[in-house]
Design a protein around this motif. Structure first.
Motif, PDB file in Angstrom:
ATOM      1  N   VAL A  64      48.673   8.179  39.252  1.00 43.19           N
ATOM      2  CA  VAL A  64      47.901   7.627  40.365  1.00 43.19           C
ATOM      3  C   VAL A  64      47.518   8.727  41.349  1.00 43.19           C
ATOM      4  N   LEU A  65      48.474   9.576  41.702  1.00 42.54           N
ATOM      5  CA  LEU A  65      48.209  10.633  42.678  1.00 42.54           C
ATOM      6  C   LEU A  65      47.145  11.602  42.183  1.00 42.54           C
ATOM      7  N   LEU A  66      47.244  12.003  40.922  1.00 41.38           N
ATOM      8  CA  LEU A  66      46.271  12.956  40.390  1.00 41.38           C
ATOM      9  C   LEU A  66      44.892  12.336  40.247  1.00 41.38           C
ATOM     10  N   ARG A  67      44.835  11.068  39.792  1.00 40.48           N
ATOM     11  CA  ARG A  67      43.541  10.421  39.596  1.00 40.48           C
ATOM     12  C   ARG A  67      42.899  10.053  40.929  1.00 40.48           C
ATOM     13  N   VAL A  68      43.708   9.534  41.867  1.00 44.44           N
ATOM     14  CA  VAL A  68      43.154   8.948  43.084  1.00 44.44           C
ATOM     15  C   VAL A  68      43.133   9.926  44.237  1.00 44.44           C
ATOM     16  N   VAL A  69      44.252  10.587  44.486  1.00 44.39           N
ATOM     17  CA  VAL A  69      44.374  11.432  45.673  1.00 44.39           C
ATOM     18  C   VAL A  69      43.754  12.804  45.432  1.00 44.39           C
ATOM     19  N   VAL A  70      44.079  13.430  44.291  1.00 50.29           N
ATOM     20  CA  VAL A  70      43.493  14.730  43.974  1.00 50.29           C
ATOM     21  C   VAL A  70      42.064  14.559  43.446  1.00 50.29           C
ATOM     22  N   GLY A  71      41.797  13.434  42.769  1.00 47.08           N
ATOM     23  CA  GLY A  71      40.453  13.150  42.294  1.00 47.08           C
ATOM     24  C   GLY A  71      40.142  13.695  40.916  1.00 47.08           C
ATOM     25  N   LEU A  72      41.164  13.915  40.089  1.00 47.53           N
ATOM     26  CA  LEU A  72      40.934  14.435  38.746  1.00 47.53           C
ATOM     27  C   LEU A  72      40.523  13.315  37.796  1.00 47.53           C
ATOM     28  N   ASP A  73      39.701  13.649  36.803  1.00 48.16           N
ATOM     29  CA  ASP A  73      39.399  12.675  35.769  1.00 48.16           C
ATOM     30  C   ASP A  73      40.558  12.632  34.767  1.00 48.16           C
ATOM     31  N   GLY A  74      40.462  11.733  33.784  1.00 43.08           N
ATOM     32  CA  GLY A  74      41.563  11.541  32.846  1.00 43.08           C
ATOM     33  C   GLY A  74      41.970  12.804  32.109  1.00 43.08           C
ATOM     34  N   PRO A  75      41.019  13.518  31.482  1.00 42.70           N
ATOM     35  CA  PRO A  75      41.398  14.727  30.755  1.00 42.70           C
ATOM     36  C   PRO A  75      42.017  15.801  31.650  1.00 42.70           C
ATOM     37  N   ALA A  76      41.482  15.976  32.862  1.00 45.55           N
ATOM     38  CA  ALA A  76      42.030  16.999  33.758  1.00 45.55           C
ATOM     39  C   ALA A  76      43.445  16.630  34.200  1.00 45.55           C
ATOM     40  N   ALA A  77      43.665  15.360  34.555  1.00 44.70           N
ATOM     41  CA  ALA A  77      45.009  14.924  34.935  1.00 44.70           C
ATOM     42  C   ALA A  77      45.977  15.082  33.769  1.00 44.70           C
ATOM     43  N   ALA A  78      45.492  14.801  32.563  1.00 44.18           N
ATOM     44  CA  ALA A  78      46.332  14.941  31.378  1.00 44.18           C
ATOM     45  C   ALA A  78      46.749  16.392  31.165  1.00 44.18           C
ATOM     46  N   ARG A  79      45.829  17.333  31.422  1.00 40.71           N
ATOM     47  CA  ARG A  79      46.182  18.755  31.280  1.00 40.71           C
ATOM     48  C   ARG A  79      47.254  19.150  32.284  1.00 40.71           C
ATOM     49  N   VAL A  80      47.149  18.652  33.514  1.00 44.57           N
ATOM     50  CA  VAL A  80      48.166  18.966  34.529  1.00 44.57           C
ATOM     51  C   VAL A  80      49.530  18.458  34.088  1.00 44.57           C
ATOM     52  N   LEU A  81      49.568  17.256  33.530  1.00 48.00           N
ATOM     53  CA  LEU A  81      50.837  16.618  33.176  1.00 48.00           C
ATOM     54  C   LEU A  81      51.312  16.941  31.762  1.00 48.00           C
ATOM     55  N   GLY A  82      50.448  17.582  30.967  1.00 51.83           N
ATOM     56  CA  GLY A  82      50.823  17.868  29.591  1.00 51.83           C
ATOM     57  C   GLY A  82      50.917  16.619  28.734  1.00 51.83           C
ATOM     58  N   LYS A  83      50.020  15.643  29.005  1.00 47.81           N
ATOM     59  CA  LYS A  83      50.024  14.390  28.259  1.00 47.81           C
ATOM     60  C   LYS A  83      48.623  14.100  27.720  1.00 47.81           C
ATOM     61  N   ARG A  84      48.515  13.071  26.891  1.00 47.89           N
ATOM     62  CA  ARG A  84      47.216  12.654  26.380  1.00 47.89           C
ATOM     63  C   ARG A  84      46.451  11.895  27.464  1.00 47.89           C
ATOM     64  N   PRO A  85      45.115  12.063  27.514  1.00 47.71           N
ATOM     65  CA  PRO A  85      44.331  11.358  28.536  1.00 47.71           C
ATOM     66  C   PRO A  85      44.547   9.851  28.534  1.00 47.71           C
TER      67      PRO A  85
END
Length: 204
Positions: free
Chosen positions: A149-170
């Motif tokens: 939620v924080l990465l998608r909403v507060v930082v404003g990353l899209d799914g693939p970018a948030a996934a790269r930060v977290l090391g998970k699948r989009p």
């Protein structure tokens, strides 16, 4: 139509951010200040969700690393937000390991409510997470949902970018964000009290 959860207000600045980063990499100090101004609010909100009151200190450590390694960054404005979020996350996890702390939930306040109730849409919930109290509620979520939620909403990353930060699948990050927002909406709907006549509808 929804936009996949990426806040329009953040996306709108990506061109300006990318240009500022490029100038900063050429040694333009005022341009680095512009990049800081555009990125810091979301980055600080993300860190508050991870380390609470220590967010300012962790953000300072992250920006020292960002400034040091700026010349190695390659990408546009959206990529820069993802890159800085990755650095900030590493510094936050280091901080939590050092202090052996876990993110602690904050006490709820009765007037917390800028988030919608359970009948509202995902996109409306996304647009409403803007206050310190809302961030405190996010910190009560399971860790994977809170970070998504924080990465998608507060930082404003899209799914693939948030996934790269977290090391998970989009897909996993999108699902976690959706579930987290659903939990927030239900919790805040309960705080609102009965009103839409749906209490108990799911009990069978």
């Amino acid at each position: 139509m929804g936009q996949g959860g990426e806040p329009r207000r953040v996306r709108a600045h990506d061109g300006e951010l990318g240009a500022a980063v490029a100038r900063a990499q050429d040694g333009d100090e005022p341009a680095f200040a512009v990049a800081y101004r555009l990125v810091q609010p979301g980055l600080l909100g993300y860190l508050r969700g991870l380390v609470g009151d220590d967010a300012e200190d962790v953000a300072s450590d992250a920006w020292l690393e960002i400034a040091r390694d700026l010349g190695r960054f390659r990408g546009d404005g959206a990529g820069f937000r993802g890159w800085t979020a990755t650095i900030a996350r590493h510094r936050a996890l280091d901080h939590l390991r050092r202090t052996r702390a876990r993110p602690r939930p904050a006490a709820l306040e009765p007037d917390v409510l800028d988030l919608p109730g359970p009948h509202d849409t995902y996109d409306q919930a996304l647009e409403s997470i803007t206050t310190e109290r809302a961030l405190a509620l996010v910190r009560e979520l399971p860790r994977d949902q809170a970070e998504a939620v924080l990465l998608r909403v507060v930082v404003g990353l899209d799914g693939p970018a948030a996934a790269r930060v977290l090391g998970k699948r989009p897909g996993a990050v999108r699902t976690a964000a959706y579930r987290g927002l659903g939990q927030l909406a239900r919790r805040l709907g309960a705080e609102d009290g009965p009103g839409d006549g749906t209490q108990g509808a799911e009990e069978s």
